[in-house]
Design an enzyme around this catalytic site. Structure first.
Site, PDB file in Angstrom:
ATOM      1  N   GLU A 226      10.537   2.225   6.255  1.00 17.75           N
ATOM      2  CA  GLU A 226      10.200   0.806   6.392  1.00 17.75           C
ATOM      3  C   GLU A 226      11.084   0.217   7.485  1.00 17.75           C
ATOM      4  OE1 GLU A 226       8.065  -1.663   5.432  1.00 17.75           O
ATOM      5  OE2 GLU A 226       9.368  -2.888   6.701  1.00 17.75           O
TER       6      GLU A 226
ATOM      7  N   ARG B   9      13.607   6.827  -9.070  1.00 18.34           N
ATOM      8  CA  ARG B   9      12.367   7.570  -9.329  1.00 18.34           C
ATOM      9  C   ARG B   9      12.167   8.694  -8.302  1.00 18.34           C
ATOM     10  NH1 ARG B   9       7.587   3.626  -9.844  1.00 18.34           N
ATOM     11  NH2 ARG B   9       6.745   5.402 -10.974  1.00 18.34           N
TER      12      ARG B   9
ATOM     13  N   SER C   5       8.549  -3.199  -0.883  1.00 15.09           N
ATOM     14  CA  SER C   5       7.726  -3.775  -1.963  1.00 15.09           C
ATOM     15  C   SER C   5       7.998  -5.249  -2.224  1.00 15.09           C
ATOM     16  CB  SER C   5       7.952  -2.994  -3.263  1.00 15.09           C
ATOM     17  OG  SER C   5       7.384  -1.726  -3.152  1.00 15.09           O
TER      18      SER C   5
ATOM     19  N   ARG D 186     -27.912 -21.684 -11.705  1.00 15.20           N
ATOM     20  CA  ARG D 186     -29.182 -22.197 -12.241  1.00 15.20           C
ATOM     21  C   ARG D 186     -29.970 -22.889 -11.128  1.00 15.20           C
ATOM     22  NH1 ARG D 186     -28.503 -26.329 -17.037  1.00 15.20           N
ATOM     23  NH2 ARG D 186     -28.571 -27.785 -15.311  1.00 15.20           N
TER      24      ARG D 186
ATOM     25  N   CYS E 108       2.906 -12.701  -0.174  1.00 19.18           N
ATOM     26  CA  CYS E 108       2.098 -13.815  -0.692  1.00 19.18           C
ATOM     27  C   CYS E 108       2.991 -14.940  -1.228  1.00 19.18           C
ATOM     28  CB  CYS E 108       1.172 -13.329  -1.801  1.00 19.18           C
ATOM     29  SG  CYS E 108       0.343 -11.787  -1.393  1.00 19.18           S
TER      30      CYS E 108
ATOM     31  N   ALA F  25       0.833  -1.208   0.000  1.00 17.59           N
ATOM     32  CA  ALA F  25       0.000   0.000   0.000  1.00 17.59           C
ATOM     33  C   ALA F  25       0.868   1.259   0.000  1.00 17.59           C
ATOM     34  CB  ALA F  25      -0.931  -0.011   1.215  1.00 17.59           C
TER      35      ALA F  25
HETATM   36  C1  LIG Z   1       2.333 -15.455   4.169  1.00 22.51           C
HETATM   37  C2  LIG Z   1       1.355 -14.511   3.532  1.00 22.51           C
HETATM   38  C3  LIG Z   1       0.683 -14.888   2.386  1.00 22.51           C
HETATM   39  C4  LIG Z   1      -0.240 -14.027   1.806  1.00 22.51           C
HETATM   40  N1  LIG Z   1      -0.877 -14.431   0.671  1.00 22.51           N
HETATM   41  C5  LIG Z   1      -1.750 -13.580   0.069  1.00 22.51           C
HETATM   42  C6  LIG Z   1      -2.381 -13.950  -1.145  1.00 22.51           C
HETATM   43  O1  LIG Z   1      -2.150 -15.043  -1.683  1.00 22.51           O
HETATM   44  N2  LIG Z   1      -3.260 -13.070  -1.692  1.00 22.51           N
HETATM   45  C7  LIG Z   1      -3.528 -11.864  -1.132  1.00 22.51           C
HETATM   46  O2  LIG Z   1      -4.334 -11.088  -1.688  1.00 22.51           O
HETATM   47  N3  LIG Z   1      -2.926 -11.480   0.017  1.00 22.51           N
HETATM   48  C8  LIG Z   1      -2.050 -12.309   0.626  1.00 22.51           C
HETATM   49  N4  LIG Z   1      -1.409 -11.921   1.764  1.00 22.51           N
HETATM   50  C9  LIG Z   1      -1.731 -10.605   2.350  1.00 22.51           C
HETATM   51  C10 LIG Z   1      -0.895  -9.495   1.721  1.00 22.51           C
HETATM   52  O3  LIG Z   1       0.454  -9.823   1.762  1.00 22.51           O
HETATM   53  C11 LIG Z   1      -1.172  -8.217   2.488  1.00 22.51           C
HETATM   54  O4  LIG Z   1      -2.539  -7.939   2.427  1.00 22.51           O
HETATM   55  C12 LIG Z   1      -0.410  -7.039   1.920  1.00 22.51           C
HETATM   56  O5  LIG Z   1       0.964  -7.232   1.997  1.00 22.51           O
HETATM   57  C13 LIG Z   1      -0.793  -5.787   2.692  1.00 22.51           C
HETATM   58  O6  LIG Z   1      -0.039  -4.707   2.250  1.00 22.51           O
HETATM   59  P1  LIG Z   1       0.196  -3.470   3.205  1.00 22.51           P
HETATM   60  O7  LIG Z   1       1.133  -2.586   2.487  1.00 22.51           O
HETATM   61  O8  LIG Z   1      -1.089  -2.945   3.680  1.00 22.51           O
HETATM   62  O9  LIG Z   1       0.884  -4.076   4.505  1.00 22.51           O
HETATM   63  P2  LIG Z   1       2.226  -4.887   4.665  1.00 22.51           P
HETATM   64  O10 LIG Z   1       2.565  -5.654   3.458  1.00 22.51           O
HETATM   65  O11 LIG Z   1       2.120  -5.615   5.971  1.00 22.51           O
HETATM   66  O12 LIG Z   1       3.294  -3.741   4.806  1.00 22.51           O
HETATM   67  C14 LIG Z   1       3.348  -2.903   5.916  1.00 22.51           C
HETATM   68  C15 LIG Z   1       4.799  -2.552   6.126  1.00 22.51           C
HETATM   69  O13 LIG Z   1       4.858  -1.558   7.121  1.00 22.51           O
HETATM   70  C16 LIG Z   1       6.013  -1.760   7.881  1.00 22.51           C
HETATM   71  N5  LIG Z   1       5.801  -1.068   9.161  1.00 22.51           N
HETATM   72  C17 LIG Z   1       4.850  -1.315  10.075  1.00 22.51           C
HETATM   73  N6  LIG Z   1       4.955  -0.452  11.097  1.00 22.51           N
HETATM   74  C18 LIG Z   1       6.001   0.344  10.797  1.00 22.51           C
HETATM   75  C19 LIG Z   1       6.614   1.437  11.473  1.00 22.51           C
HETATM   76  N7  LIG Z   1       6.176   1.846  12.668  1.00 22.51           N
HETATM   77  N8  LIG Z   1       7.678   2.040  10.892  1.00 22.51           N
HETATM   78  C20 LIG Z   1       8.124   1.625   9.682  1.00 22.51           C
HETATM   79  N9  LIG Z   1       7.597   0.586   9.014  1.00 22.51           N
HETATM   80  C21 LIG Z   1       6.541  -0.038   9.566  1.00 22.51           C
HETATM   81  C22 LIG Z   1       6.093  -3.282   8.013  1.00 22.51           C
HETATM   82  O14 LIG Z   1       7.416  -3.681   8.286  1.00 22.51           O
HETATM   83  C23 LIG Z   1       5.636  -3.722   6.632  1.00 22.51           C
HETATM   84  O15 LIG Z   1       6.694  -3.951   5.731  1.00 22.51           O
HETATM   85  C24 LIG Z   1      -0.481 -12.765   2.377  1.00 22.51           C
HETATM   86  C25 LIG Z   1       0.197 -12.385   3.534  1.00 22.51           C
HETATM   87  C26 LIG Z   1       1.099 -13.227   4.102  1.00 22.51           C
HETATM   88  C27 LIG Z   1       1.828 -12.797   5.346  1.00 22.51           C
END
Ligand SMILES: Cc1cc2nc3c(=O)[nH]c(=O)nc-3n(C[C@H](O)[C@H](O)[C@H](O)COP(=O)(O)OP(=O)(O)OC[C@H]3O[C@@H](n4cnc5c(N)ncnc54)[C@H](O)[C@@H]3O)c2cc1C
Length: 451
Positions: A32, A69, A38, A437, A42, A9
């Protein structure tokens, strides 16, 4: 622009904002706390299971690539506090705190794994599977050749971890507190998945809670009320919750789901503060209620919307249907919309139909079983949810249901959908169509009985 959280996100928001505003106009800094930006969480189970050989391709973009970038992505920087009044974040890197001012803030802190206070949960050999480093650590542990593993929790992550372990030849048990694995689908469909788990050789124990993880300097066993399972490797898949500690401490508004409240443009009620991904709530398109799902599909889209708006464009995120797919070895599982358990408290009346069919024409080599369950509102026939369990080719059929739910279609409107057919791909009546159906006939009968 300051971004907290450098994954799906947060970095989607950063990238989209950069596409619309160049570096002279908008400086972008992303913090991060982990070592990577990034990355595909999954893909982690597939890396642990050696389906994906190298973890590096799981990283879509490194800080160096972001720097090209003009996005300053700082890894191993943990944001400790957000000050909404002075518009600063305090971040900690290499033991030193410093402050960074912002005009625009994006909170994208994701979700955090549940770690209940089970005795022994912090023992060496107990693994979570949340961030990239967890996947790297788990892969190393599996490479070291554990004698027996226990997976705790039978949701998507637990099942994918079990598959990884089984594929690596590790004798594995799975402990699940609920009556079936995959609690987000109905128990009758979950039973098929439980059977699939057993069929691939996983020792499955349902309706058992882990009481303690035993060991001394390293995990030795997992104890439930009913048994003690020997294990030198434990993987936790106990679910996740939105990571909102930082937002809460800053005084940000949380919604009824416990996640950060945002409007459809992904803006919070706080001036200049946006949020996206697993840490925010969204409107469910079936119930209209705020929900908090943890899915990469949603996080990427929300990040994009957020970045477009920060970049001066206009975009909205309309809501979620909760569409998700997963698998355990050859058995695929998919869901969209609401399950019966989720419908019950809403006071809606519904009809359901379940059909068994095949993924290809019955006579065609490789035709495999597929069970489809569909739920529709009793009188209107509006599609409310669908679940699929089957073999290769089954799961992605859920996208037809997801699209129909998105567009508020009733099952009778779906019966004549012009879906594709050739024997290697489906029977002439696709399982999707057979299911709607049957359900539409049921809805019609109910209507007739009412008249
Ligand atoms: C094992 C696994 C398998 C998955 N498989 C799927 C799938 O098949 N399909 C699917 O749709 N989704 C899947 N997901 C879910 C998907 O990965 C998450 O929904 C997605 O990554 C969410 O993105 P995000 O950016 O919101 O959060 P995240 O990816 O959790 O990223 C948040 C980031 O913020 C960082 N952060 C947090 N607090 C702080 C802070 N205070 N300071 C600095 N950095 C911080 C964390 O380190 C993390 O890197 C899976 C998740 C896991 C764990």
């Amino acid at each position: 622009m300051v971004v907290v959280g450098g994954d799906a996100a947060g970095m989607s928001a950063a990238s989209q904002a950069r596409r619309r505003r160049d570096a002279d106009d908008l400086e972008i800094v992303a913090f991060e706390r982990g070592g990577h930006t990034s990355y595909s969480a999954c893909g982690l189970p597939y890396y642990a299971g050696d389906v994906v050989k190298d973890w590096r391709p799981l990283v879509a973009r490194t800080p160096a690539q972001f720097a090209e970038r003009d996005i300053d992505a700082r890894t191993r920087h943990e944001v400790e506090a957000i000050d909404l009044r002075s518009r600063r974040v305090r971040d900690l890197a290499a033991g030193r705190s410093s402050e960074e001012p912002w005009d625009v803030l994006v909170v994208a802190t994701g979700a955090e794994p549940l770690r209940p206070p089970i005795p022994g949960i912090d023992l060496p050999g107990v693994h979570g599977l949340s961030v990239l480093q967890d996947g790297i650590d788990l892969r190393e542990a599996v490479d070291a050749g554990p004698r027996r593993a226990v997976v705790v929790g039978g949701g998507d992550i637990g099942l994918e971890a079990a598959e990884a372990l089984v594929n690596r030849g590790v004798p594995t048990a799975l402990v699940e507190a609920g009556p079936q694995v995959m609690g987000r689908i109905d128990p009758d469909m979950g039973a098929l998945v439980s059977q699939a788990v057993r069929d691939v050789g996983v020792e499955l124990h349902t309706e058992e809670k882990v009481e303690a993880i035993e060991g001394d300097g390293g995990v030795r066993a997992v104890r439930t009320a009913a048994r003690t399972l020997e294990a030198d490797l434990v993987v936790l898949g106990l679910g996740t919750r939105p990571a909102v500690g930082l937002a809460r401490a800053a005084g940000m508004t949380l919604g009824p789901s416990g996640a950060i409240a945002v409007n459809p443009r992904m803006r919070t009620p706080h001036e200049g503060v946006w949020a996206a991904g697993d840490c925010v709530e969204a409107r469910h398109v079936v119930s209209g209620l705020p929900v908090n799902y943890h899915l990469g599909t949603i996080a990427n889209k929300q990040g994009r919307v957020c970045g477009i708006n920060i970049g001066g464009g206009y975009a909205t995120f309309p809501g979620v249907a909760g569409t998700a797919v997963s698998k355990i070895c050859d058995v695929e599982v998919a869901r969209t919309g609401l399950s019966e358990a989720e419908l019950r408290p809403l006071g809606l009346e519904w009809e359901s139909a379940t059909v068994d069919s095949t993924t290809r024409a019955g006579y065609f080599p490789g035709a495999a079983p597929i069970r489809t369950k569909v739920l529709a509102e009793r009188r209107s026939g509006r599609l409310l949810g669908a679940q699929i369990v089957g073999r290769e080719g089954a799961a992605k059929r859920i996208d037809v249901f997801a699209t129909a739910i998105w567009n508020g279609m009733a099952v009778d409107e779906m019966v004549n959908l012009d879906l594709s057919y050739a024997p290697p791909f489906s029977p002439v009546w696709d399982p999707v169509l057979i299911a709607v159906r049957k359900l539409s006939e049921q809805v019609e009968r109910t209507l007739r009985d009412c008249l």
